[in-house]
Structures are given as structure tokens and as C-alpha cells.
Design a protein around this motif. Structure first.
Motif, short mmCIF file in Angstrom:
data_model
loop_
_atom_site.label_atom_id
_atom_site.label_comp_id
_atom_site.label_asym_id
_atom_site.label_seq_id
_atom_site.Cartn_x
_atom_site.Cartn_y
_atom_site.Cartn_z
N VAL A 272 -11.33 -74.78 63.29
CA VAL A 272 -11.96 -75.77 62.40
C VAL A 272 -13.41 -75.93 62.84
N ALA A 273 -14.31 -76.02 61.86
CA ALA A 273 -15.72 -76.33 62.17
C ALA A 273 -16.13 -77.52 61.32
N GLU A 274 -16.88 -78.41 61.91
CA GLU A 274 -17.34 -79.56 61.13
C GLU A 274 -18.75 -79.92 61.55
N GLY A 275 -19.45 -80.58 60.64
CA GLY A 275 -20.80 -81.00 60.98
C GLY A 275 -21.43 -81.85 59.89
N HIS A 276 -22.51 -82.50 60.26
CA HIS A 276 -23.32 -83.26 59.31
C HIS A 276 -24.52 -82.42 58.94
N PHE B 1 -21.11 -84.40 54.99
CA PHE B 1 -20.23 -84.09 56.10
C PHE B 1 -19.29 -83.00 55.61
N ILE B 2 -19.22 -81.92 56.35
CA ILE B 2 -18.39 -80.78 55.92
C ILE B 2 -17.48 -80.34 57.05
N THR C 119 -24.46 -76.02 48.97
CA THR C 119 -24.36 -74.66 49.51
C THR C 119 -25.01 -74.59 50.89
N TRP C 120 -26.04 -75.41 51.08
CA TRP C 120 -26.66 -75.51 52.41
C TRP C 120 -25.59 -75.85 53.44
N GLY C 121 -24.78 -76.85 53.14
CA GLY C 121 -23.74 -77.27 54.08
C GLY C 121 -22.61 -76.26 54.19
N ILE C 122 -22.12 -75.78 53.07
CA ILE C 122 -20.94 -74.90 53.09
C ILE C 122 -21.26 -73.59 53.80
N GLU C 123 -22.37 -72.97 53.44
CA GLU C 123 -22.66 -71.64 53.98
C GLU C 123 -23.15 -71.68 55.43
N ARG D 13 -28.72 -73.87 65.92
CA ARG D 13 -28.20 -74.21 64.60
C ARG D 13 -28.93 -75.45 64.10
N ILE D 14 -29.75 -75.30 63.07
CA ILE D 14 -30.45 -76.44 62.49
C ILE D 14 -29.64 -76.90 61.29
N ARG D 15 -29.29 -78.18 61.24
CA ARG D 15 -28.44 -78.69 60.16
C ARG D 15 -29.19 -79.60 59.19
N ASP D 16 -30.46 -79.83 59.48
CA ASP D 16 -31.25 -80.73 58.63
C ASP D 16 -32.47 -80.00 58.09
#
Lengths: 161, 797
Positions: free
Chosen positions: B177-181, B294-295, B369-373, B776-779
Motif C-alpha cells: 500500500v502507498a499513501e500520501g498527501h 489524499f491518495i 492525475t497528479w496524485g494518482i500517477e 519525491r515532490i508531492r506539492d
């Protein structure tokens, strides 16, 4: 108090009574009715108002009209032949998809004219660098660069270089 | 489909010559006799009570013809939740709220008069984050709903959720499982042509609005409602669209400035123009909607996806426009990008005192798509599976019906993935020995490609009118705003009718002449227009061929008289050709079974004149056909997040190679590739233009664009501080490849392409950055500062 300003516009002498604080852009568009030159930002960032003054590409939104007195000004309206035939660079923009919404196009075409006059055989990097003052939001510039590249070839061919 | 003469050709756009010649007329270039110039007094607080407005000094300025406030004119409500007022009363809720307006004889006087309007405010605490706006005891931004009923929270009542399969079972079946904001900022559409309109009433009380809009017919409805609010009933509103200097979604709703222009025109009896300058465009027009996501996704030991869970929170700003409905579009990728069995999606939309948001290209899809991919690659890494392999393993297939009920009749995603991998030389460049700081990444997309049903009709009408000379005049309700609708449509009409594309004349939309269309958005224009054109074109041909039974023999005889007797005359009986025996190709009426001898061909214009000016005893006729195409789609149930909202789906993959400077955090793109399944390519030049343009907007979104604000005030309202990509920034090759699936519902097999380009660019770049330097940049945007900080944090780990 208005002043009289005279210059050559696309090969013809023009004279206008104008407020001295006006920008060349205002006089071209509002006084002389040549609306091909566009205002995209009014602060010299986007290049939509690019015209040639004595052959040099300038932002007409930052150019006081009084400074144009006695000069030769060329706008996008001055490129096509009298019979409406497009100039080589205009033709290249058409053939290569260099215009989408078209609002930046007159300025970019004029920037391209200035570039090719100075450098008839520019590299892609030189084309890109010369356009940094001309923003386009539609095309991603790829087809614009292709158009100017093609126009360079066509212009050299026309001159027999 | 081998018989197509024009579809897929690389031809110039029909409006191109006027655009390269400076002849195209934008709202900036249009004036009307006696026209006044409007200007607006905007709020100087993000949240405040209006205590007093003093317009007396403005009224006295010579050249001013009207000064109006919300107290002087009837209340004009707008927005799909009707929570916005053309001129605000009592309270302001965002910095850009319109408080008063001026009409004057020139723009400078109008602006000077606005500066003379004094407003006394009683400031209220502002709410600038979703957390603050949702906190217990938070002040209410709207104390009542539009009907006057009290509300109890700052939640926007725009429910959007989805639940399919068994989420808990999916989690139990997960090995990894992977999760993140993940967050995306507000960005500006930044059209080079700013917003504006001219409103004028004729002496019968009918209103014409010349408007930079993408929705002429919904605007007509909205402006008609505004007239009703003014007590003007049963009058016509005509919306005329000039050349549009880019829109990208900014023209998808009606705006306060348009209603104010109508109010000033009504007040003065004169045409009134309001034209935004660049500062106003940035500060007072609605930007792209921001989002917090949140994904969480899971997969089994082989990498098969087991579930996907997405929670979205959106800072809506002070009023509701289309930004609030981004989640409706997010559902498409959330439920249907890759095969995923158990899906949960929920969106919470929150009023704040920030600027309210609007549509922009992709409309929720680039955000989700930013979050999902990005998250998918985190999952692949945890599972120890190559990210390409994971995408191939879970790839959508033609014929799939997804958890949202989307019916993927055509799907070339696998070919897009394989094509991208090959172009990037994935096996040799990804995660393997390479130069330090270099990496490759990719991201996939699904987008609506056959309209997006968000309104009770997603249809389009078209009128094809043949004149006496063989020209086809087209009236279509969609808007050419640069995207190349007219390029694609001229080829499709040429094909559908049987004329040359240069004989197809398409005028920009005018509601007085064009049939209804819901608006130009959701990559729908060419798809809808083309399907409507096919229906109308087929009807025209049927009628022409029926009449040809009578007219054709006489015209052939005229040919014979002019040319002398033709060869093959004995073998072919041109006098008894029936309707099924005719063809119309490139403007020539022909017989299918005969050779193409000149004497057997009748030029369409001549045929039309013969039909129009009938000989003695005959009845003249003309050929005009209309058609309305309504796609076979569902208006989804948004609370269940279910329904086949588009008649076709576009797929694509973008790949990118980057180099990251580990000292400065600067990301340099070395090359990009986009492999796209947009069905059959209609106009090659226009299709390529849409992809290049979308990708470069995606690069800006990924790396530098952001509307910065402080306590609701926009801090970078101009191109000096808000950077969009320049030509020098795009100093890398972009390779385009097409996977031309032939969609069964698409006109000539085509699917929509307007938005696809921007959708996966940011995650593709982020994934390449991770491959390059392991951060990993999430923003978004991925600024050098964020990269350097992440690199420093990694060293500290």
C-alpha cells in the motif's frame, strides 16, 4: 495640450495630433485605427505589441509616441503585399501552425521579421532566445520556432542567398 | 475509412491568414458608435461589511455618465448556485468583490472616477484555509443561502463521491500500500487576450452582448435571467463572439463584469465596453481551482491494483463557479485510469475568503492525475515492480466498463505506454546506470473524448447552408478560441458534404444565427460539431442526389454541347442515373459507376443554381440542412459518482527525461514524448498544436506557476511575477506520436484532444525527478527550493 507627431507607418507618411503622454501603441490602435498590434500586458512583458521602429523590434506599449517622430514604423499590417498576398514569414506561420488564438501572433511575427533581418540563418536556440520577450500561451512555441526556421529558408531562397 | 479525402491532412487553419495578418478582430479591437467605457471599483478587503459607499466625487468628474452601486440597481444574481451578485451589497467576501461601477466617455476617465469612489468598511476576520473555514465556530462567509435560508457551515453543497466494489476487502487483499498527501496550486489561465465585453440595448429593448466567452448559449440564458431581474421580460438577448484571444476555461462561466456592463448599458442607454487589463485579469478573474488530495492505493504481490482511495478538499474561494465541480471530472481518472477494482472517492468543497475559482483546461483531471500517477510509482517502488510494468499489468482495455460505468469503446493506452517506453528507451534509461542527476519518468492519462455530460444536454446543433456557388456556410454554436475547432470542422464538413475544405466557410458564433450548443469545454467541440456535420451532410447529399435525377441529365447535355461529344457516351446512360448512383466529391457531382470524363462531372455550384433557378414549370429549391447531435451518454449521479458521461475516452502517456542539479535544485527537461490515442487525427496541424500547447502549459504547472496570495490578496498579478513558459524555456524536443484508434462514436473515428496535453505532464516530470535524484515532490509546483529541501532532507535521513 496636444502635439503633432509625424512618422512613416508601413511606408506612408502619417501625422496625428496627440496627447504627448500617449504610447506609440495607443496612437497606432486608437488614433490611426491599425488594430493589428495588440496590447497583452501594457508593461513590456508579453511582446504582443511588438512593432519595428527603424527596423528594431520594440514594445510599443512602452514607447512614447513622441519618440517615434521622424522614424519609420512597421506593424503587422505592413507585411502583406497590396494584393493581400502574405509575406514569407506570415505564410510560414500559416503553414506551420504558428498561430492559434492569434493574439500574440502579430507581435511574434514582427519579432521574427526583426530577427531574420539581423540574422538570416538563425539556429533554433537563437530563434528561441530572440522570442523570450514574446509570450504565447497556446502553441508551446514549437510550431512558432518551426515557422521562423522555415521563413528563414524561404527568405534566403527569395533573395537567392 | 480509406476513402477519406481530407481528414488527417496537414493544412493551415481557416482563420490563420487573418491572424497572421493582424486582421482578426478581438474584443479589444471592437468599438460601437457612442460607446462608453466601464470600470469597476473592487474591494480592498477580503472580508468586511460595507458601511458606506460615497460616489459623489466620481459622479462630478467631467465625462462620467453613470456611477452605480448595488443599492442603485436591482439585485442581479449569478453563478450556478446563484450565490454571487453582480454588485455586492452589505458585505465583501474576497478582495476582488465588485462594489461599484462607472461608465465614462473614455477608459482613463472611467478609471479616474473609480479611484474617486470612497468605501468605508468594517473589516471581518478572514478565512484563508480550508482548515480555518471548517473549524468549529468559524465565521460564516455566506450567512444564508441564495433563498435567504440560514446556513450552518462553510461547506459548499456540491456533493461528489463514489464507492464501488468492497474497499475493505481490497485493502485486505493488498500486499503493498502507498499513501500520501498531494497538492496543486491555483494557476492562471493567462490567455494573451484579456477578458472583455460590450453590452448594448436596441430601442426595442433587446440586448446584444459581444463577449469573450466559451458558452454563448448558456451566457444568453444567464443574461436573459439578468434582464428578468431588471424587470425586462420577453426580450431577446443575442450573444456575439468575436475572435477569442485564448480562454482555456476562463470563458466557461459568465462574469460579474459582463452583468455590470449590461447594468451600465441599461442605465445609460449607450453601448458599454468593459475590458480588463493584465492586472485585472490576474487579480479579478477566477484562476484554476487548487486542491489538496489524499491518495492511497494498494496492489497484490504481483502488482495488480487492489483498491484506490481518494479524498479531495478544495478551497473554493468566496463564490461558486465551475471550480466547485472539478471533482465531477476527477471521478473519471479516479475510477477509471488503469483497471482498479475497489474505489472510494470523496470531495469536500469549502468556502473561504480567497478568490473564487473557475475552469481551466483539464478541469480536475490534471489535479487528480497528479496524485494518482505519482502515488502509483510510490506503490510500484514498494512492490519492487517497474512502474511501466505495473501500468501495463493494470492497463485499461477496449471494451472495458469501468467502476464509474465509463464504456471504453476504444482504448489505445497499451500502445501509448509501449510507444513512450520505446521512445525513452526505458529499459536502458530507467533506474539503471546512467549519468548522475539524470532520470526518466512517465505518466498516463484518461480524459473525456466525446463530450462530458454535466448539463441536461451535451448536444450541439449545426446548420449547413449551400449557396449558389458551391460554398458551404456553417453555423455552429461552439467557439473557436485558438484550439483549431474550425480547422477540424472545415475538414469534417468538406468530407461530410463532398466539397473542398476551402469552400467551407465557418463564422464565429452568434446566437442569432447558430443553433444551440452547451459550450466549448471538455475537449468536446470537434467531436460534437463533427457528428452534427455528418448528420447534416448526409441529409444534404441525400437531397442533392434525389434532385439530381432530374437536373443532372440536362447539365450533362450542357457539358456535351460545350465540350463536344464525349468518349464512352455509348456505354453510359447518363439520363437514367438514380439517386443511389450519384456521388459528390470535392465539389463535383459525379456518377459512381462512370469514369471521370469531364462531360460527366457537374460542378456543384452549377447544379445548385440549376436547382435554385428552376426552369419553366419547375419549382426552385435551395439546400440548407440542420442537425442536432446528442451524444449517447448519461448525466452522472454525482452523489453516487456513476454514469457514462462521455461518448468516447481519450488516452495518452507522456514520458520525460530530466537532469536535476543537486546543488541548486534546478530541473532541466532534456526531452519529452507524448503518445496519444485521440482516435483518428482530423487536422494534423491543429492536433499537434493542441498537444504541444497543452504539454507546455503542463510544464509551467509542474515547475513554476502558482498564484500567490496573502490573506486573500493576490501577490503576483502580472507577467513580471507570474511566469509562464517562454520560448527559451522550451529548449528541448517534444516528440509526438499518435495511436489512431478508430472510435465507433467519434466523427470519422476521432476523439477530443483539447485537454489531453496538460493532464499527465506534471506527474511525468515528478516521476523523472525521483528517478534522477530519489526525491519525491508531492506539492506543485516543483520549484528548485522544494527540490533542494527534499534533497537535504534525504541526506539527513
Amino acid at each position: 495640450m496636444k502635439v503633432e507627431v509625424g512618422f512613416r507607418l508601413n511606408g506612408y507618411e502619417v501625422r496625428a495630433e496627440v496627447e504627448p503622454h500617449l504610447r506609440l501603441l495607443d496612437v497606432l490602435r486608437d488614433t490611426l485605427g491599425e488594430t493589428g498590434t495588440k496590447e497583452g500586458c501594457g508593461e513590456g512583458e508579453c511582446g504582443a505589441c511588438t512593432v519595428l521602429v527603424d527596423g528594431a523590434a520594440i514594445n510599443s506599449c512602452l514607447f512614447p509616441v513622441c519618440e517615434a517622430a521622424g522614424t519609420s514604423v512597421m506593424t503587422v499590417e505592413g507585411l502583406a503585399e497590396a494584393n493581400g498576398a502574405l509575406s514569407p514569414i506570415q505564410r510560414a506561420f500559416l503553414d506551420h501552425g504558428g498561430a492559434q488564438c492569434g493574439f500574440c501572433t502579430p507581435g511574434i511575427v514582427m519579432a521574427g521579421v526583426a530577427l531574420l533581418a539581423e540574422n538570416p540563418n538563425p539556429s533554433d536556440a537563437e530563434i528561441r532566445y530572440s522570442l523570450t520577450g514574446n509570450l504565447c500561451r497556446c502553441t508551446g512555441y514549437v510550431q512558432i520556432v518551426a515557422a521562423i526556421r522555415a521563413a528563414a529558408v524561404a527568405t534566403r531562397g527569395e533573395r537567392g542567398d | 475509412m480509406t476513402d477519406l479525402l481530407h481528414i488527417g491532412r496537414d493544412v493551415p487553419r481557416p482563420d490563420g491568414a487573418d491572424k497572421v495578418g493582424g486582421k482578426a478582430l478581438y474584443i479589444h479591437d471592437i468599438t460601437r458608435p457612442g460607446m462608453l467605457y466601464g470600470a469597476i471599483k473592487f474591494s480592498e478587503h477580503a472580508h468586511a461589511r460595507i458601511v458606506r459607499i460615497d460616489t459623489s466625487r466620481a459622479q462630478r468628474l467631467p465625462g462620467v455618465r453613470a456611477v452605480i452601486t448595488g443599492d442603485d440597481v436591482p439585485e442581479v444574481r449569478f453563478g450556478f448556485m446563484r450565490d454571487n451578485l453582480a454588485l455586492k451589497k452589505g458585505k465583501v467576501r474576497q478582495f476582488r468583490d465588485e462594489i461599484a461601477a462607472v461608465a465614462a466617455i473614455d477608459p482613463d476617465i472611467a478609471k479616474e472616477a473609480v479611484d474617486l469612489i470612497d468605501v468605508e468598511y468594517e473589516p471581518l476576520p478572514g478565512l484563508f484555509t480550508t482548515a480555518d473555514a471548517l473549524a468549529d465556530g468559524a465565521a460564516l462567509i455566506h450567512e444564508t443561502d441564495p433563498t435567504g435560508r440560514p446556513v450552518t457551515s462553510n461547506l459548499v453543497p456540491a456533493a461528489c463521491s463514489h464507492r464501488s466494489g468492497d474497499l475493505e476487502a481490497g485493502k485486505r487483499a493488498s500486499r503493498f500500500v502507498a499513501e500520501g498527501h498531494y497538492t496543486v496550486p491555483r494557476i492562471q489561465q493567462a490567455s494573451l487576450g484579456t477578458a472583455g465585453c460590450i453590452a448594448e440595448f436596441d430601442l426595442n429593448g433587446n440586448l446584444t452582448v459581444t463577449a469573450k466567452t466559451q458558452i454563448p448559449f448558456l451566457a444568453q440564458r444567464d443574461f436573459t435571467n439578468a434582464l428578468r431581474a431588471l424587470g425586462i421580460k420577453d426580450k431577446n438577448v443575442r450573444v456575439v463572439v468575436p475572435a477569442v484571444g485564448g480562454a482555456f476555461g476562463s470563458g466557461l462561466d459568465t462574469h460579474a463584469y459582463e452583468y455590470i456592463s449590461i447594468l451600465l448599458a441599461w442605465h445609460t442607454g449607450k453601448p458599454v465596453k468593459i475590458l480588463y487589463d493584465r492586472y485585472e485579469e490576474f487579480a479579478y478573474l477566477s484562476p484554476r481551482q487548487s486542491a489538496e488530495l489524499f491518495i492511497r492505493q494498494g496492489c497484490d504481490e504481483n502488482g495488480k491494483l487492489t483498491f484506490r482511495e481518494i479524498e479531495v478538499t478544495q478551497d473554493n474561494g468566496a463564490y461558486v463557479s465551475w471550480g466547485a465541480t472539478y471533482p465531477n471530472v476527477m471521478l473519471v481518472a479516479a475510477t477509471s485510469l488503469h483497471r482498479v477494482p475497489n474505489v472510494y472517492f470523496n470531495a469536500t468543497i469549502v468556502y473561504t475568503n480567497n478568490t473564487y475559482c473557475q475552469a481551466m483546461r483539464g478541469y480536475g483531471n490534471p489535479e487528480v492525475t497528479w496524485g494518482i500517477e505519482t502515488n502509483l510509482e510510490e506503490l510500484a517502488e514498494k512492490a519492487g515492480i517497474d512502474a511501466l510494468e505495473m501500468r501495463l499489468l493494470n492497463c485499461n482495455q477496449p471494451g472495458d466498463v469501468t467502476p464509474m460505468g465509463l464504456n471504453l469503446q476504444s482504448c489505445g493506452l497499451r500502445e501509448c505506454l509501449e510507444g513512450t517506453a520505446e521512445a525513452l528507451d526505458w529499459d536502458r534509461t530507467r533506474s539503471v546506470s546512467r549519468r548522475p542527476g539524470r532520470g526518466v519518468g512517465m505518466a498516463a492519462l484518461i480524459n473525456v473524448g466525446g463530450g462530458g455530460k454535466i448539463y441536461r444536454s451535451d448536444g450541439s446543433g449545426i446548420i449547413l447552408k449551400l449557396d449558389d456557388f458551391g460554398n458551404v456556410n456553417v453555423s455552429y454554436g461552439g467557439v473557436e478560441m485558438g484550439q483549431g475547432l474550425h480547422s477540424a470542422l472545415s475538414l469534417m464538413v468538406a468530407e461530410a458534404v463532398g466539397v473542398l475544405p476551402e469552400r467551407v466557410i465557418i463564422n464565429q458564433t452568434d446566437t442569432a444565427t447558430a443553433p444551440w450548443d452547451v459550450g466549448t469545454h471538455a475537449s468536446r467541440g470537434a467531436f460534437m460539431a463533427g457528428n452534427a456535420a455528418r448528420i447534416a451532410g448526409a441529409r444534404l447529399r441525400e437531397r442533392i442526389f434525389a434532385l439530381a435525377e432530374q437536373v443532372y441529365p440536362g447539365e450533362v447535355e450542357r457539358n456535351l454541347a460545350a465540350l463536344g461529344e464525349g468518349e464512352g457516351l455509348d456505354e453510359f446512360d447518363f439520363r437514367s442515373v438514380t439517386r443511389d448512383g450519384f456521388d459528390l466529391r470535392n465539389g463535383w457531382l459525379l456518377c459512381k459507376d462512370a469514369g471521370d470524363e469531364p462531360w460527366l462531372r457537374v460542378e456543384l455550384g452549377r447544379f445548385l443554381r440549376a436547382a435554385h433557378f428552376a426552369k419553366e414549370g419547375g419549382t426552385g429549391t435551395m439546400f440548407t440542412e440542420e442537425a442536432f447531435y446528442e451524444p449517447p451518454t448519461d448525466l452522472p449521479d454525482w452523489s453516487a459518482g456513476y454514469g457514462n458521461m462521455s461518448a468516447a475516452y481519450t488516452f495518452g502517456v507522456q514520458g520525460v527525461e530530466v537532469e536535476v542539479d543537486e546543488d541548486t535544485g534546478e530541473v532541466t527537461i532534456l526531452r519529452m514524448v507524448a503518445v496519444t490515442d485521440g482516435g483518428r487525427v482530423l487536422s494534423r496541424q491543429a492536433a499537434e498544436g493542441q498537444l504541444y500547447g497543452g504539454i507546455v502549459q503542463g510544464v509551467g504547472y509542474a515547475l513554476y506557476e502558482e498564484v500567490h496570495s496573502s490573506e486573500g490578496r493576490i501577490l503576483n498579478p502580472g507577467f513580471t511575477d507570474y511566469k509562464i513558459p517562454t520560448a527559451a524555456d522550451i529548449a528541448f524536443p517534444i516528440e509526438l506520436q499518435w495511436v489512431e484508434t478508430n472510435d465507433p462514436e467519434g466523427p470519422f473515428g476521432a476523439k477530443g484532444l483539447g485537454e489531453a496535453g496538460i493532464v499527465p505532464t506534471a506527474p511525468a516530470i515528478a516521476n523523472a525527478i525521483y528517478d534522477a535524484v530519489g526525491v519525491r515532490i508531492r506539492d506543485l509546483p516543483i520549484t528548485p527550493e522544494k527540490v533542494v529541501q527534499a534533497l537535504a532532507a534525504k541526506v539527513g535521513e
